[in-house]
Design an enzyme around this catalytic site. Structure first.
Site, PDB file in Angstrom:
ATOM      1  N   VAL A   1     -14.019  -6.967  14.409  1.00  0.00           N
ATOM      2  CA  VAL A   1     -14.373  -8.312  13.928  1.00  0.00           C
ATOM      3  C   VAL A   1     -13.097  -9.115  13.641  1.00  0.00           C
ATOM      4  CG1 VAL A   1     -15.559  -9.603  12.108  1.00  0.00           C
ATOM      5  CG2 VAL A   1     -16.617  -7.552  13.043  1.00  0.00           C
ATOM      6  N   GLY A   2     -12.099  -8.450  13.080  1.00  0.00           N
ATOM      7  CA  GLY A   2     -10.817  -9.132  12.790  1.00  0.00           C
ATOM      8  C   GLY A   2     -10.203  -9.731  14.045  1.00  0.00           C
TER       9      GLY A   2
ATOM     10  N   CYS B   1     -10.396   1.918   3.474  1.00  0.00           N
ATOM     11  CA  CYS B   1      -9.556   1.639   4.648  1.00  0.00           C
ATOM     12  C   CYS B   1      -8.354   2.574   4.651  1.00  0.00           C
ATOM     13  CB  CYS B   1      -9.114   0.185   4.630  1.00  0.00           C
ATOM     14  SG  CYS B   1      -8.361  -0.305   3.087  1.00  0.00           S
TER      15      CYS B   1
ATOM     16  N   GLU C   1      -6.943  -8.110   7.280  1.00  0.00           N
ATOM     17  CA  GLU C   1      -6.735  -6.762   6.719  1.00  0.00           C
ATOM     18  C   GLU C   1      -7.811  -5.865   7.302  1.00  0.00           C
ATOM     19  OE1 GLU C   1      -4.164  -6.061   5.049  1.00  0.00           O
ATOM     20  OE2 GLU C   1      -3.489  -8.074   4.547  1.00  0.00           O
TER      21      GLU C   1
ATOM     22  N   SER D   1     -13.503  -4.729   9.659  1.00  0.00           N
ATOM     23  CA  SER D   1     -13.170  -3.872  10.801  1.00  0.00           C
ATOM     24  C   SER D   1     -12.207  -4.579  11.757  1.00  0.00           C
ATOM     25  CB  SER D   1     -14.455  -3.520  11.540  1.00  0.00           C
ATOM     26  OG  SER D   1     -15.063  -4.701  12.012  1.00  0.00           O
TER      27      SER D   1
HETATM   28  P1  NAD Z   1     -17.191  -5.488   9.166  1.00  0.00           P
HETATM   29  O1  NAD Z   1     -16.046  -6.054   9.926  1.00  0.00           O
HETATM   30  O2  NAD Z   1     -18.413  -5.114   9.910  1.00  0.00           O
HETATM   31  O3  NAD Z   1     -17.679  -6.516   8.024  1.00  0.00           O
HETATM   32  C1  NAD Z   1     -16.793  -7.060   7.082  1.00  0.00           C
HETATM   33  C2  NAD Z   1     -17.278  -8.444   6.677  1.00  0.00           C
HETATM   34  O4  NAD Z   1     -17.309  -9.278   7.832  1.00  0.00           O
HETATM   35  C3  NAD Z   1     -18.695  -8.462   6.105  1.00  0.00           C
HETATM   36  O5  NAD Z   1     -18.770  -9.449   5.110  1.00  0.00           O
HETATM   37  C4  NAD Z   1     -19.547  -8.866   7.312  1.00  0.00           C
HETATM   38  O6  NAD Z   1     -20.744  -9.511   6.968  1.00  0.00           O
HETATM   39  C5  NAD Z   1     -18.618  -9.810   8.038  1.00  0.00           C
HETATM   40  N1  NAD Z   1     -18.822  -9.867   9.486  1.00  0.00           N
HETATM   41  C6  NAD Z   1     -19.261  -8.884  10.323  1.00  0.00           C
HETATM   42  N2  NAD Z   1     -19.300  -9.335  11.584  1.00  0.00           N
HETATM   43  C7  NAD Z   1     -18.889 -10.613  11.566  1.00  0.00           C
HETATM   44  C8  NAD Z   1     -18.691 -11.612  12.553  1.00  0.00           C
HETATM   45  N3  NAD Z   1     -18.955 -11.383  13.845  1.00  0.00           N
HETATM   46  N4  NAD Z   1     -18.231 -12.828  12.177  1.00  0.00           N
HETATM   47  C9  NAD Z   1     -17.953 -13.072  10.881  1.00  0.00           C
HETATM   48  N5  NAD Z   1     -18.115 -12.177   9.890  1.00  0.00           N
HETATM   49  C10 NAD Z   1     -18.568 -10.967  10.227  1.00  0.00           C
HETATM   50  O7  NAD Z   1     -16.582  -4.302   8.324  1.00  0.00           O
HETATM   51  P2  NAD Z   1     -17.386  -3.129   7.637  1.00  0.00           P
HETATM   52  O8  NAD Z   1     -17.708  -2.174   8.730  1.00  0.00           O
HETATM   53  O9  NAD Z   1     -18.469  -3.648   6.800  1.00  0.00           O
HETATM   54  O10 NAD Z   1     -16.261  -2.533   6.671  1.00  0.00           O
HETATM   55  C11 NAD Z   1     -15.517  -1.410   6.962  1.00  0.00           C
HETATM   56  C12 NAD Z   1     -14.236  -1.769   7.667  1.00  0.00           C
HETATM   57  O11 NAD Z   1     -13.429  -2.568   6.821  1.00  0.00           O
HETATM   58  C13 NAD Z   1     -13.415  -0.524   7.973  1.00  0.00           C
HETATM   59  O12 NAD Z   1     -12.847  -0.663   9.249  1.00  0.00           O
HETATM   60  C14 NAD Z   1     -12.346  -0.557   6.885  1.00  0.00           C
HETATM   61  O13 NAD Z   1     -11.173   0.154   7.222  1.00  0.00           O
HETATM   62  C15 NAD Z   1     -12.114  -2.030   6.758  1.00  0.00           C
HETATM   63  N6  NAD Z   1     -11.473  -2.369   5.462  1.00  0.00           N
HETATM   64  C16 NAD Z   1     -10.160  -2.769   5.485  1.00  0.00           C
HETATM   65  C17 NAD Z   1      -9.504  -3.029   4.285  1.00  0.00           C
HETATM   66  C18 NAD Z   1      -8.058  -3.464   4.284  1.00  0.00           C
HETATM   67  O14 NAD Z   1      -7.597  -3.985   3.266  1.00  0.00           O
HETATM   68  N7  NAD Z   1      -7.310  -3.271   5.362  1.00  0.00           N
HETATM   69  C19 NAD Z   1     -10.196  -2.901   3.072  1.00  0.00           C
HETATM   70  C20 NAD Z   1     -11.532  -2.519   3.094  1.00  0.00           C
HETATM   71  C21 NAD Z   1     -12.170  -2.246   4.305  1.00  0.00           C
END
Ligand code: NAD
Length: 518
Positions: A233-234, A285, A251, A230
């Site tokens: 978090v990014g 995504c 990403e 997300s």
């Molecule tokens: P998320 O950011 O909650 O989690 C993604 C990963 O990060 C998981 O492994 C999670 O355990 C880890 N994470 C969560 N919080 C963290 C923190 N504070 N510190 C370190 N690591 C942490 O994402 P999600 O909600 O599980 O996935 C959906 C999101 O991912 C959507 O926004 C989607 O668009 C995006 N996504 C983007 C792409 C791309 O290539 N641009 C591809 C797939 C998904």
């Protein structure tokens, strides 16, 4: 129940804290118990990766490429079983799961031969008897954190190019796809990676393994972090990387627009929109968020689109191969999606189709028992405008918002007015409109007369604005993310020569005046 371990320095390491991975379509079906790696274990994984790096960086690149080739063969051999596991765990259809796995195989095919290229340059010097050259060097230990919606393809986009260029890895896979990630990691190991080159630490995100891995940047144990997930978090990860002067791969999310112009082939556009909005239950995504319809076809398109929406089959994709989509990957996604109903209503959008969670008494075209997982009804909002939250917010579920515009300029301007820029699409047969779209759209990826979703292993993948920091996955472009350029001066003259100072610049002769010939 099967119990799994972390993989640290080639050894299986269990953790005191654990979590369960479940079949998303049938939450009572447990796939296994996984470790929730603690801070010390994440640190150990980084230390093992540093040792692995010292061996791996010296392995000739063509041999590293050969190992990537072995990995590709192992995944190919296990493609069907891995796809079944993936589909069972995170709930995408088998057809899509096979595509997810195939993407990793294609990535291996591409990068196997990259081990025989990884070209540097020879560069002319401005002095005599001196040679200049450039080399790509690996960065070192790379931390990888991935989302669960593409549990094989997305990690492969990071891990395979990072490996072929000589880096070692500490990977924290998504807790939503732990079993699939474990299987993928074992196939990576099988290819012949020395111990410590690939380390896998399982666990959660905030306050858990993911956050510990991010913390490793401040301890100077990571040379790079690569993240898919997300935008929220990014952004946090980007801040930590920034203070450590490290360039992360980020990403992130999307709110992807599809424009349908007045001259479009409407049946083709309806098929594209249906797949883009509802494929994978909208949990890509690149899923379609805002469907931007040109005024003259607005009503006709909606009529055809709704006809199709009403026929969408939903269910457990392992049991019913012909469903369009399956369950939510986890309860968190379901709850966030459910909340969007209130958001869109408060915005004043009009609900054309959709009835929240599918239950026994609210089944649409659901096949089977909906109470075994979280399944959402395909949802369509109309009358959406640029100022609405529903227009700006990534919903990450089976929902699409329809926006009415008049003409190509307003369509593109509307498409560009969200703070994301991952994927985009236009349906038109007018070459000038397609050109305007291509030229002006703010997105990392665009389709003309096709869906917003889909990627090929040799095309750049990534976004602009809130969708990422400009890094790209896949193809030759991703190599920039896992190497730095090293410029080398080789002085052969046997004396100290100084650039700019000991350089013989050519002297200009007397000026020639062309008009003197006339
Ligand atoms: P998320 O950011 O909650 O989690 C993604 C990963 O990060 C998981 O492994 C999670 O355990 C880890 N994470 C969560 N919080 C963290 C923190 N504070 N510190 C370190 N690591 C942490 O994402 P999600 O909600 O599980 O996935 C959906 C999101 O991912 C959507 O926004 C989607 O668009 C995006 N996504 C983007 C792409 C791309 O290539 N641009 C591809 C797939 C998904």
């Amino acid at each position: 129940m099967k119990k799994y371990s972390n993989i640290i320095g080639g050894k299986s390491v269990s953790s005191q804290k654990t979590f369960l991975s479940r079949n998303s379509s049938n939450l009572e079906d447990i796939l296994g118990e996984f470790p929730d790696a603690n801070l010390e274990q994440v640190r150990e994984a980084c230390i093992a990766a540093k040792q692995g790096f010292d061996v791996w960086r010296k392995t000739p690149a063509p041999i590293r490429g050969q190992i990537i080739g072995n990995i590709g063969k192992a995944i190919e051999r296990e493609k069907e079983a891995l796809s079944q596991l993936l589909s069972r765990e995170m709930g995408k259809t088998l057809k899509e799961a096979r595509g997810d796995v195939q993407e990793a195989i294609d990535t291996c095919h591409f990068f196997q031969s990259e081990g025989r290229r990884l070209y540097g340059q020879t560069v002319p010097s401005e002095m005599h008897n001196k040679e200049l050259s450039t080399y790509r060097r690996p960065l070192g230990v790379v931390g990888v954190i991935t989302a669960g919606n593409f549990p094989v393809a997305v990690p492969s986009w990071k891990i395979i190019p990072a490996l072929v260029t000589g880096n070692s890895i500490v990977w924290k896979p998504s807790e939503d796809a732990a079993a699939t990630s474990y299987a993928f990691a074992k196939l990576l190991e099988e290819g012949g990676l020395p111990d410590g080159v690939l380390n896998v630490v399982f666990g959660g995100g905030a306050g858990s393994t993911g956050e510990f891995l991010v913390q490793m940047m401040d301890e100077k144990r990571l040379n790079k972090i690569a993240f898919t997930g997300s935008t929220a978090v990014g952004r946090k990860i980007g801040e930590v990387a920034g203070r450590n002067l490290s360039h992360p791969t980020l990403e992130l999310g999307g709110k992807n627009p599809m424009i349908v112009m007045r001259d479009a082939d409407l049946d083709n556009a309806v098929a594209g929109a249906l797949w883009a909005a509802f494929g994978t239950g909208g949990q890509r995504c690149t899923s379609l968020g805002n469907l931007i319809l040109d005024e003259p076809i607005h009503d006709a398109f909606i009529e055809k689109f709704l006809e199709k929406v009403k026929t969408i089959k939903i269910g457990d994709p392992i049991k019913h191969e012909d469903v369009l989509y399956g369950p939510f990957i986890n309860e968190r996604f379901y709850k966030a999606w459910d909340a969007h109903y209130d958001m869109a209503k408060a915005d004043g959008a009009t609900l054309l189709h959709g009835s929240r969670r599918i239950t026994d008494t609210n089944k649409d075209n659901f096949i089977g028992d909906p109470s075994t997982g979280f399944f959402g009804s395909p949802t369509v909002w109309a009358g959406v405008t640029k100022d609405m939250d529903i227009f700006k917010t990534e919903v990450f579920g089976p929902t699409v918002s329809i926006v009415k515009v008049n003409g190509i300029d307003e369509a593109i301007e509307t498409a560009n007015s969200v703070d994301y820029g991952l994927s985009s699409a236009i349906y038109t047969n007018n070459r000038m409109w397609a050109y305007q779209f291509k030229d002006q759209i703010q997105a990392g990826m665009s389709s003309i007369n096709n869906s917003t979703t889909g990627a090929e292993a040799h095309m750049p993948f990534g976004g602009v604005k809130g969708s990422g920091n400009g890094t790209r996955e896949s193809g030759i472009w991703v190599i920039e993310s896992y190497t730095y350029w090293h410029g080398v001066n080789d002085e052969l003259s046997g004396k100290l020569q100084l650039a700019q100072m000991d350089t013989e610049y050519g002297e200009v002769k007397q000026a020639f005046d062309v008009s003197s010939l006339m």
